[in-house]
Scaffold this motif. Structure first.
Motif, PDB file in Angstrom:
ATOM      1  N   UNK A   1       0.825  -1.205   0.000  1.00  0.00           N
ATOM      2  CA  UNK A   1       0.000   0.000   0.000  1.00  0.00           C
ATOM      3  C   UNK A   1       0.857   1.252   0.000  1.00  0.00           C
TER       4      UNK A   1
ATOM      5  N   UNK B   1      -5.503  -8.548  -1.205  1.00  0.00           N
ATOM      6  CA  UNK B   1      -6.581  -8.220  -0.281  1.00  0.00           C
ATOM      7  C   UNK B   1      -6.832  -9.381   0.693  1.00  0.00           C
TER       8      UNK B   1
ATOM      9  N   UNK C   1      -3.863  -9.118   3.327  1.00  0.00           N
ATOM     10  CA  UNK C   1      -3.937  -7.988   4.249  1.00  0.00           C
ATOM     11  C   UNK C   1      -4.979  -8.265   5.321  1.00  0.00           C
TER      12      UNK C   1
ATOM     13  N   UNK D   1      -0.931   1.482  11.404  1.00  0.00           N
ATOM     14  CA  UNK D   1      -0.278   2.651  10.815  1.00  0.00           C
ATOM     15  C   UNK D   1       0.148   3.632  11.883  1.00  0.00           C
TER      16      UNK D   1
ATOM     17  N   UNK E   1     -12.168   5.597   9.908  1.00  0.00           N
ATOM     18  CA  UNK E   1     -13.190   6.244   9.086  1.00  0.00           C
ATOM     19  C   UNK E   1     -14.119   7.046   9.986  1.00  0.00           C
TER      20      UNK E   1
ATOM     21  N   UNK F   1     -12.858 -11.521   7.716  1.00  0.00           N
ATOM     22  CA  UNK F   1     -11.840 -12.579   7.761  1.00  0.00           C
ATOM     23  C   UNK F   1     -12.265 -13.824   8.516  1.00  0.00           C
TER      24      UNK F   1
ATOM     25  N   UNK G   1      -6.851   3.733   3.190  1.00  0.00           N
ATOM     26  CA  UNK G   1      -5.641   2.928   3.163  1.00  0.00           C
ATOM     27  C   UNK G   1      -5.686   1.898   4.301  1.00  0.00           C
ATOM     28  N   UNK G   2      -6.108   2.347   5.455  1.00  0.00           N
ATOM     29  CA  UNK G   2      -6.148   1.434   6.592  1.00  0.00           C
ATOM     30  C   UNK G   2      -7.220   0.360   6.383  1.00  0.00           C
ATOM     31  N   UNK G   3      -8.337   0.759   5.804  1.00  0.00           N
ATOM     32  CA  UNK G   3      -9.378  -0.236   5.523  1.00  0.00           C
ATOM     33  C   UNK G   3      -8.822  -1.296   4.582  1.00  0.00           C
ATOM     34  N   UNK G   4      -8.075  -0.853   3.599  1.00  0.00           N
ATOM     35  CA  UNK G   4      -7.432  -1.788   2.677  1.00  0.00           C
ATOM     36  C   UNK G   4      -6.481  -2.699   3.439  1.00  0.00           C
ATOM     37  N   UNK G   5      -5.706  -2.059   4.324  1.00  0.00           N
ATOM     38  CA  UNK G   5      -4.696  -2.814   5.046  1.00  0.00           C
ATOM     39  C   UNK G   5      -5.337  -3.872   5.931  1.00  0.00           C
ATOM     40  N   UNK G   6      -6.580  -3.635   6.312  1.00  0.00           N
ATOM     41  CA  UNK G   6      -7.259  -4.633   7.119  1.00  0.00           C
ATOM     42  C   UNK G   6      -7.853  -5.730   6.246  1.00  0.00           C
ATOM     43  N   UNK G   7      -7.713  -5.581   4.938  1.00  0.00           N
ATOM     44  CA  UNK G   7      -8.211  -6.617   4.055  1.00  0.00           C
ATOM     45  C   UNK G   7      -9.698  -6.550   3.783  1.00  0.00           C
ATOM     46  N   UNK G   8     -10.305  -5.424   4.090  1.00  0.00           N
ATOM     47  CA  UNK G   8     -11.733  -5.277   3.798  1.00  0.00           C
ATOM     48  C   UNK G   8     -11.937  -5.420   2.292  1.00  0.00           C
ATOM     49  N   UNK G   9     -12.991  -6.128   1.910  1.00  0.00           N
ATOM     50  CA  UNK G   9     -13.220  -6.393   0.490  1.00  0.00           C
ATOM     51  C   UNK G   9     -13.330  -5.079  -0.281  1.00  0.00           C
ATOM     52  N   UNK G  10     -12.843  -5.152  -1.493  1.00  0.00           N
ATOM     53  CA  UNK G  10     -12.795  -3.971  -2.331  1.00  0.00           C
ATOM     54  C   UNK G  10     -14.124  -3.238  -2.428  1.00  0.00           C
TER      55      UNK G  10
ATOM     56  N   UNK H   1     -16.628  -3.284  -0.447  1.00  0.00           N
ATOM     57  CA  UNK H   1     -17.011  -2.627   0.800  1.00  0.00           C
ATOM     58  C   UNK H   1     -16.194  -1.357   1.000  1.00  0.00           C
ATOM     59  N   UNK H   2     -14.941  -1.398   0.635  1.00  0.00           N
ATOM     60  CA  UNK H   2     -14.122  -0.193   0.775  1.00  0.00           C
ATOM     61  C   UNK H   2     -14.687   0.907  -0.100  1.00  0.00           C
TER      62      UNK H   2
ATOM     63  N   UNK I   1     -17.113   2.497   2.737  1.00  0.00           N
ATOM     64  CA  UNK I   1     -16.226   3.470   3.366  1.00  0.00           C
ATOM     65  C   UNK I   1     -16.069   4.725   2.536  1.00  0.00           C
TER      66      UNK I   1
END
Ligand SMILES: Nc1ncnc2c1ncn2[C@@H]1O[C@H](COP(=O)(O)OP(=O)(O)OP(=O)(O)O)[C@@H](O)[C@H]1O
Ligand SMILES: Nc1ncnc2c1ncn2[C@@H]1O[C@H](COP(=O)(O)OP(=O)(O)OP(=O)(O)O)[C@@H](O)[C@H]1O
Ligand SMILES: [Mg+2]
Ligand SMILES: [Mg+2]
Lengths: 569, 319, 327, 502
Positions: free
Chosen positions: A56, A84, A87, A95, A103, A119, C221-230, C232-233, C237
């Motif tokens: 990222x 994805x 992660x 971070x 958010x 997950x 970016x953090x949502x992505x980093x948590x692996x949230x599905x695209x 949903x992001x 979000x």
């Protein structure tokens, strides 16, 4: 086979004004059950590595070389969708900027539940239960209710813990924690470190911890990597590196760690700079622009700031029907005063209301009750801009979260120049430029930084920008909310020394909020200890450190991490 | 952007050459150079503006000179069609007017009215929206209620009102010159609410952000906080509305002209050309409406492309 | 909150009064109703008599007072032209307009938002560029031209859809709806699409512009980093963070579409209020125009109120003035 | 057989005395009837009155048709006539002028009625096609004895319901959407149509109207836009039906101000007959007909439709001759022409604004520069009408509602008289004593030949002096599917009883 293997990683940020090579070929291995610490200069590229591992990197950054392997499988060239799945589930990332990582439009609970359910195969209810558990694990009181609050209702440290909970809630195999404890008081910090250690040992999780806090490194890591200007200059067992550092940078770093046991007048500096020993310029405050006294100093001799019975109640749950609303008392009947020329420290539990007090004094929050006197004027009752204006420039604040306090669309130059221009503190355009560049030099950013935008900086660099901005007004009273939490010890020393000089030579008064007890001890004249919105104890610094009265204070001091390595310089 | 902002405290020492050098060196200019689409779009816009400004030099016919009109030449197709006439590149309309020349002349009115009215409503809307959102309370309520009153009146009625007032205030001799002003005012006044409400909405969100608090702490005056801190951060939606509003303004001008408060039919504008021509679309004389329509579409496209680019360029993260 | 709403409704009374007052001043400039009501060969005396009877010789303020007093009791007078109570005329046409407006806004959202998200994410994609360009062509052609083109294509050439009217209408007593019959649905497609084109473009571009910014924020970016599905992001979000300006514009557009969908209604002979108003203007039907404007003011007041409440729903930071302590 | 047709608006009301609009009368003429009616060629025919006679110079006697029933089954008789007279003569009525000058209506017996007039009136029944007979009992039962009145808040029951004696009944009506008619099986006359149902839909936008016809959603529509005529004719199964209309389009000029509006001279050029004639001769009316009216106009030389005046062919137009124009202008002292303004409606007559634009172009060629303003009828009439008369040269159309020249003389050509309202539409305010004299004479002259002579004389004066510049009779343009056979009336009324569907 190593859990995570970084081989020859190179990262650069190309821009029109030249390419920033943030990472210049790095090799790092992390095994399951191992905790690897990364320390180094602010801006050395530590966060960048973390971002690159989970793919990222922020545009325009790109990896120009090297590989990242997870379980021996290369992941840096995986397509977005495949990443994805890694992660969150395989690699959890914390971070550095906890305040902007959440958010703002979703409750903390919603974000946790969503992550868990992405997950782990859980129902909504189970996920919620787990969310509450996670919050409790990271030490958030009253998690039941807190789950349904929004990020802006959390204090800085609490948000940081939420971010940690979010990163850990999906049970990743690998955790990259970028400055996970900067905003946490020592007791919570201990709890978080325990949590990490437990994960590591029990579930064989691999951890990379990026931090400036040598105490943390000493306490928890197995191995440590020292970074300097995009390279790892030293890597080895923690005890070995800290106890017998080989590289001159590491040596000077260790030497600069503030001591918690005795009070020194000045902070020692890291003297290593790119292979040569750097001469620190000392500014002669009296002749410097910063020292040009402002015309008006008041004849009053009483305390500069006096707070009487300050109380702040927030609406914690909003409802159409008034009786359903819930309130939360963040600051509860607090009174204290700050003498002229004094550095007044505030320590205390995360979420105890320190920032709230600071903001009330700065005039950003209107207290629910109580009065604030500045220079014997009840500023908290003033309403119109005209009345307030004379005080505005005298009171400045360094925000806890430097990133969100910088206008993303302004160049650093304009950010710093704004108060100078606005208050006409300079005679000409050229002088403005000169002052700005000078300030940037003093916070060790360099002139070139002036033409960049805030997002192009590392966490510590942003913090320095906001410090420079606060100084640019030549304030009489400076509120520092965690001013150095993101700074490595060397730069921390530079800045704290500067602040001290200002205090000593110009009589600058400060309210200094920090979790870093050694720093508090070195900086402050008097200290207030806060818990749950109340002041538990106010005392002279040395008295407090040597003979704490309040049990909470005693516990805090006890938990203060100590470095039990001999430091050889 | 901010770099270009001046302050009263600075001495006016900036030399012209400096300004140019600085502009050429700015990030915005560089991102401009990097975007070929934008370059083409701005050249197109520029060409259209120049062509309309210098219409008398460029246009093969003078549509204002009614004496040259000949009904005998009416509804000739473009020159490449079988019955086409080389004198009339894009054919003629129902009255025997060349189709090409009025497009050039017509763009004058349209561009003038379009751009100025959008700018007017933008300035008004942004100013009021910022104040309403930033100050809140009674001021906000007042501005928003005025906005609602404004919303309730369609442009047509506003135009009639302004037209009436102007006619009442000024001697008849000046009425002809007023039409453009009436158009600009009425279209501009009808559209400011869009801007105001959007700006207000975004301002409500921005005003409690820390960078705004920080600016307030420094002692920056509310006016400058709004201008330098809030405004650049709410600019995204505004540019969208403004660039789309241009097309709307040009077309509204046509409607107003038809309703008798705009330019007279003897003086072409893009909108009126399209309007009038559309009657002939299906009788076979498609060129009467298609060419002015295409001119407008190209203009709108170009302006929007430039607008898209500008919005991105103003955001340092997107460059 | 209840106080807030009550306060707003109070203010709206002033708004409506003001609109009424301005409306009355306005009518001075629209023309003389008498000309529309009598034949061109009516004598001067007849005209004068009618003028007197309609009260048009009274001072404006008196006329307005009369209007306001009656309006307060729900009586908006008689249409000069239709010779029927204005309130009946409006009530008769309201359903048609609301159905058309509602459908077109829904259409605009259903198409505009996904396209906006798509073009925001795939900034340089070929498909995005096609969307962006096509949508502009829709905007730069006048509505009536688009409407007529649609009619020619879908009615005349293809013969799929009706060219005018509302189709079979079911009368529910208090509401007439075309949405219960096939022909009603067929009839609404073309006008709804025509009307939606502009809002679609607007929504799409707004969403795109906001998406571009939101997608660069740390929380995404953090949502992505948590692996949230695209998905949903992007749609949860990111989209939610773009909504405030979009809601604002949608509110304004909805009001405008309800009130002034004049051209679309005319082209498709849609029996809605816009046409009523247009006829009102053309024939200087003062009672219709004033009642209409006042009603539109009411619509806008209500829509804006809802929009303002929606801000609070969407963005918790706006719910309470967080800089103020509760007492 | 069903007939679906469209006009550009809906009837504003079903009340036969509520609104003075040709289209309303046209639609109601299918439902209601008067004592007399007009045939397809506008000739007066007996309708509810079988015959009539002038028993004294100012007493007309009507013998009513027996056995006529209203749609609700009630009989039609003298009481209904008297009731209808009273209703149309009500102050709230919009069509009182139909019985202007009638002092009394006398029931002689159940089927005989006398109308007594103040002075002898040879054209009493010329407008009586739209003096519709209503049922007294029905009106009284439903409280519809007074016409719809807007100010008093009286909405007549008759405004939304109809009960006539005519060939069709209204069975369903949604204002502005659709009105459905079915034949009246009890009708007294022999039905010449073969319709079982008629659906009327308003379609405002002409392009949509054309599209609806082309796509087969409707069978007939009017007015058809001129530019789409080819398209309709070329389409399989549809065609345009056209004929001259009674309306005369003409130009009028300001002949009363000492300095014309918007002129660059310090005089009013239009006060000079030579200038007016110069304008006349500069207009190429044939070209306008060909290009703008697409052949669907009849250039005219007099101020009334040739159909309504037997001797119309005795007057000819001044020829189109720009050279002569220039000479006339030079003689009048404007060798280089002059500048002034022109006012035009843009939604009133067929291609009105275009005609004006073409005229501006033509006049420009002889040196007269016109600054043109075109605006919608509501504003246009407000500016042009007596009282304001804000124009220098304007375009107008006129149909004599009585179908007689006297109407033209009285309204358009005679001197303005504030008291009587005579000459009200003579907006240019010229005054010619001879024309005033003729106006008086023809009102009472009963010898047709003599009367025509007088009328002709007046028209000739107008031509010589160019008080007005008549342009053309615009055409009535309808379009229908080829399966529809109908009769087109020159007054633009559409009566279903003349329709047959193949
Ligand atoms: N988006 C960007 N554009 C340009 N340069 C960048 C960008 N992000 C980071 N940099 C540069 O890359 C270098 C490394 O940044 P990084 O955030 O990795 O530092 P760090 O080691 O985490 O420092 P800190 O301890 O202060 O957080 C910095 O010098 C920074 O200026
Ligand atoms: N806007 C707000 N609405 C509701 N509650 C708030 C708000 N801001 C802060 N709080 C609450 O007030 C308490 C004190 O917050 P504050 O930010 O002052 O803590 P702090 O002492 O600075 O903690 P930290 O060291 O973690 O930054 C916290 O419990 C927080 O949840
Ligand atoms: Mg970092
Ligand atoms: Mg804090």
């Amino acid at each position: 086979m190593a859990l995570l293997n970084i081989k020859g990683m190179r990262i650069e940020f190309p821009s029109r004004r030249g390419t920033v090579e943030a990472v210049k070929g790095i090799d790092l291995e992390v095994n399951g059950g191992e905790i690897v610490g990364v320390v180094g200069e602010s801006g050395a590229g530590k966060s960048t590595i973390g971002n690159a591992v989970i793919g990222l990197l922020e545009a325009p950054g790109r990896m120009t070389g090297g590989e990242v392997e997870l379980h021996g499988e290369r992941i840096d060239n995986k397509p977005f969708q495949a990443m994805q799945k890694i992660r969150g589930r395989k690699i959890g990332m914390i971070f550095q900027d906890p305040l902007t990582s959440l958010n703002p439009l979703f409750t903390v609970g919603q974000q946790l539940v969503e992550t868990v359910r992405t997950h782990l195969d859980m129902s909504e209810d189970q996920a919620r239960k787990r969310a509450i558990e996670m919050l409790e694990e990271v030490g958030i009181d009253d998690a039941e209710n807190r789950v349904d609050q929004y990020p802006h209702q959390f204090s800085g440290g609490m948000r940081q813990r939420v971010v940690i909970a979010l990163a850990l809630c999906a049970e990743p195999e690998m955790v990259i924690a970028d400055e996970p404890t900067t905003a946490l008081d020592v007791s919570i910090q201990a709890q978080i470190l325990d949590l990490i250690r437990k994960l590591c040992k029990e579930r064989n999780v691999g951890v990379i911890i990026i931090t400036h806090d040598m105490g943390v490194i000493a306490e928890i890591t197995d191995r440590v990597a020292v970074m300097y200007r995009g390279k790892i200059v030293e890597l080895g067992e923690t005890a070995q590196v800290l106890g017998r550092p080989e590289h001159p940078y590491t040596k000077s770093l260790m030497a600069a760690v503030p001591r918690s046991d005795v009070k020194l007048d000045r902070f020692p500096r890291v003297s290593y700079s790119d292979g040569e020993v750097k001469q620190h310029q000392h500014i002669d405050i009296q002749s410097h622009w910063l020292g040009k006294a402002q015309a008006k100093t008041s004849e009053n001799t009483g305390p500069l700031v006096r707070c009487e019975n300050l109380t702040m109640r927030f609406t914690s749950r909003y409802s159409v029907i008034p009786s359903w609303r819930k309130y939360f008392t963040a600051v509860d009947n607090v009174s204290f005063d700050i003498k002229r020329g004094e550095i007044f420290g505030v320590v205390g539990e995360s979420g105890s209301g320190k920032s709230t007090v600071a903001r009330m004094i700065a005039g950003l929050y209107t207290p629910s009750a109580g009065t604030i006197y500045f220079d014997d004027t009840a500023v908290s009752t003033l309403k119109t801009d005209k009345e307030l204006d004379p005080f505005r420039r005298q009171i400045q604040m360094i925000f806890q979260d430097p990133y969100s306090s910088l206008n993303p669309r302004m160049r650093v130059f304009d950010v710093i120049a704004e108060p100078i221009r606005h208050h006409r503190l300079a005679e000409s355009k050229e002088q403005v430029t000169q002052i700005v560049e000078d300030l940037l030099e003093h916070v060790e950013l360099g002139r070139a930084a002036a033409w960049k935008y805030p997002h192009e900086f590392s966490g510590g660099q942003r913090q320095r920008i906001s410090i420079a901005r606060a100084l640019a007004t030549r304030p009489r009273f400076l509120i520092c909310d965690e001013p150095t939490s993101a700074l490595d010890v060397s730069i921390q020393a530079q800045i704290l020394n500067l602040l001290k000089d200002l205090q000593q030579e110009l009589g600058l008064t400060m309210l200094f909020i920090s979790h870093d007890l050694p720093v508090i001890r070195q900086m402050c004249d008097r200290v207030a200890v806060m818990q749950n919105g109340k002041i538990m104890e106010i005392a002279e610094t040395e008295t407090l450190f040597t003979a704490p009265q309040n049990p909470y204070t005693q516990r805090l001091l006890q938990l203060m991490p100590t470095m039990n390595f001999d430091v050889a310089v | 952007m901010s770099g270009a902002m001046t302050n009263k405290g600075d001495k006016p020492v900036a030399r012209f050459g400096d300004g140019v050098k600085r502009a050429l060196d700015s990030d915005i200019f560089h991102s401009f150079l990097k975007s070929p689409v934008t370059i083409v779009a701005s050249i197109v816009t520029l060409v259209m503006i120049l062509a309309s400004v210098f219409a008398p030099l460029v246009a093969p016919h003078d549509p204002f000179d009614v004496a040259t009109l000949n009904l005998l030449d009416s509804e000739l197709p473009p020159f490449w069609e079988a019955d086409g006439d080389a004198r009339y590149l894009l054919g003629t309309d129902n009255l025997g007017r060349d189709v090409f020349s009025p497009i050039l002349y017509g763009s004058r009115v349209s561009l003038l009215v379009g751009f100025t009215s959008v700018v007017l409503s933008m300035v008004l809307g942004i100013a009021l929206g910022l104040v309403a959102g930033y100050k809140g309370g009674l001021i906000d309520a007042f501005i928003m209620r005025v906005a609602e009153i404004q919303l309730s009146f369609p442009t047509i009625l506003v135009a009639l009102l302004i037209n009436g007032i102007m006619r009442g205030l000024l001697p008849p001799a000046q009425h002809a010159e007023l039409t453009i002003l009436v158009l600009v005012l009425s279209i501009g006044l009808s559209n400011w609410v869009q801007f105001a409400r959007t700006v207000r909405a975004s301002t409500l969100v921005e005003r409690n952000k820390e960078y705004v608090l920080a600016a307030r702490l420094i002692g920056v005056k509310p006016f400058f906080v709004m201008l330098r801190h809030v405004l650049p951060n709410v600019m995204g939606p505004i540019l969208v509305i403004a660039t789309l509003g241009l097309a709307g303004a040009v077309l509204t001008e046509a409607t107003l002209s038809f309703l008798g408060v705009g330019v007279p039919p003897t003086e072409p504008s893009l909108g009126t050309l399209i309007n009038v021509g559309s009657d002939y679309l299906f009788s076979g004389a498609w060129w009467i409406t298609i060419f002015p329509g295409a001119a407008l579409a190209i203009l709108v496209l170009a302006v929007n492309l430039v607008g898209d680019w500008l919005r991105d360029a103003l955001n340092p993260k997107l460059r | 909150m209840l106080k807030f709403i009550a306060g707003r409704l109070m203010q709206s009374v002033f708004v409506m009064l003001f609109v009424g007052a301005i409306a009355f001043t306005l009518f001075q400039f629209v023309g003389d109703p008498i000309n529309q009501m009598v034949g061109e060969d009516a004598t001067q005396a007849e005209r004068e008599e009618l003028r007197e009877r309609l009260g048009l010789n009274d001072p404006l303020i008196v006329q307005f007072g009369r209007f306001a007093a009656n309006a307060a009791t729900g009586d908006f007078g008689f249409s000069y032209q239709h010779k029927r109570p204005v309130i009946d005329l409006i009530a008769e046409r309201l359903p048609a307009t609301l159905e058309l407006a509602g459908l077109s806004i829904i259409l605009a959202l259903l198409v505009g938002i996904p396209m906006g998200v798509y073009t925001g994410l795939h900034r340089y994609g070929v498909l995005s560029k096609i969307f962006m360009t096509l949508s502009l062509i829709g905007v730069s052609l006048p509505t009536f031209l688009i409407g007529i083109l649609f009619i020619y294509l879908f009615s005349v050439i293809l013969g799929w859809l009706p060219s005018f009217g509302r189709g079979e209408v079911v009368d529910l007593g208090w509401w007439t709806t075309g949405l219960l019959t096939l022909s009603g649905w067929k009839a609404v497609i073309l006008p709804a699409v025509t009307l939606a084109l502009f809002q679609m473009t607007l929504v799409m571009r707004l969403v795109r512009a906001e998406m571009l910014e939101v997608m660069r924020t740390d929380y995404i970016k953090f949502a992505r980093a948590r692996g949230i599905a695209n998905r949903a992001v992007q749609f949860r979000h990111a989209l939610k963070n773009t909504l405030v300006p979009v809601i604002t514009i949608i509110g304004l557009q909805l009001g405008t579409v309800i009130a002034f969908a004049i051209i679309t209604e005319t082209v498709f002979q849609w029996p809605g209020m816009g046409r009523l108003f247009l006829q009102g203007i053309q024939s200087v039907d003062i009672p219709i125009m004033s009642a209409y404007l006042v009603m539109i003011a009411f619509f806008f007041v209500v829509i804006n109120l809802i929009v303002d409440i929606l801000y609070y729903v969407v963005d918790p930071r706006l719910r309470i003035d967080s800089a103020k302590g509760a007492n | 057989k069903e007939l679906r047709w469209a006009f550009q608006t809906d009837t504003t009301s079903l009340d036969p005395m509520g609104h003075n609009v040709t289209f309303t009368f046209s639609v109601l003429g299918n439902v209601y009837e008067g004592l007399v009616r007009r045939g397809a060629d506008l000739e007066i025919e007996p309708a509810l009155a079988e015959k009539w006679e002038i028993v004294e110079p100012n007493r007309w006697r009507f013998h009513l048709r027996k056995g006529v029933k209203f749609h609700n089954g009630n009989d039609f008789n003298a009481d209904d006539v008297i009731f209808s007279y009273q209703r149309i003569n009500n102050p709230d009525s919009n069509v009182r002028d139909r019985v202007a000058g009638v002092t009394e209506v006398v029931k002689v017996d159940d089927y005989t009625v006398d109308f007594v007039t103040e002075v002898p009136n040879p054209i009493l029944i010329s407008q009586w096609e739209s003096f519709f007979m209503m049922d007294k009992e029905w009106s009284e039962a439903n409280g519809a004895t007074v016409p719809t009145n807007t100010t008093k808040g009286i909405e007549s029951y008759a405004g939304q319901h109809a009960n006539g004696t005519g060939p069709f009944k209204i069975t369903e009506r949604t204002v502005d959407v659709r009105t459905v008619f079915v034949p009246n099986t009890e009708w007294w006359d022999k039905a010449t149509h073969n319709l079982t149902k008629v659906t009327m839909t308003p379609i405002t936008q002409s392009a949509t109207r054309v599209a609806a016809l082309l796509s087969g959603e409707i069978d007939m529509m009017y007015p058809a836009p001129l530019q789409d005529i080819d398209r309709i004719n070329n389409n399989q199964g549809t065609s345009v039906i056209s004929g001259p209309e009674l309306r005369t389009i003409f130009l009028g000029m300001d002949q009363f101000r000492d300095k014309a509006l918007g002129t660059n001279t310090d005089k009013n050029p239009f006060k000079d007959a030579r200038v007016r004639k110069a304008v006349y001769q500069a207009i190429d009316i044939e070209l306008i007909k060909k290009r703008i009216m697409r052949g669907l106009a009849d250039p005219t030389s007099i101020m009334i439709s040739p159909k309504l005046f037997a001797l119309s062919d005795q007057v000819s137009r001044w020829p189109y001759d720009p050279e002569a124009s220039k000479k006339l202008l030079a003689e009048a002292g404007y060798p280089d022409g002059f500048e002034t303004r022109m006012d035009c409606p843009n939604d009133r007559y067929v291609n009105d604004a275009q005609i004006c634009q073409a005229i501006t172009a033509m006049l420009a060629r002889v040196g007269i520069k016109l600054n043109m303003r075109a605006y919608p009828k509501a504003q246009f009439f407000a500016d042009i009408n007596r009282g304001k008369q804000d124009f220098a040269i304007y375009l107008l159309g006129w149909t004599p509602s009585s179908f007689d020249s006297h109407n033209v003389y009285y309204n358009l050509m005679s001197t303005w008289n504030e008291k009587t309202g005579q000459g009200r539409v003579n907006y240019g305010d010229f005054s010619d004593p001879r024309i005033d004299e003729i106006t008086k004479l023809i009102l009472t002259e009963t010898d047709q030949a003599k009367r025509d002579k007088l009328i002709l004389e007046g028209y000739q004066i107008v031509k010589e002096q160019a008080y007005y510049i008549p342009l053309h009779q615009q055409a009535v343009v309808w379009a229908a599917r080829d399966t529809i056979e109908l009769k087109q009336r020159a007054d633009n009324q559409f009566h279903f009883r003349h329709v047959t569907v193949k």
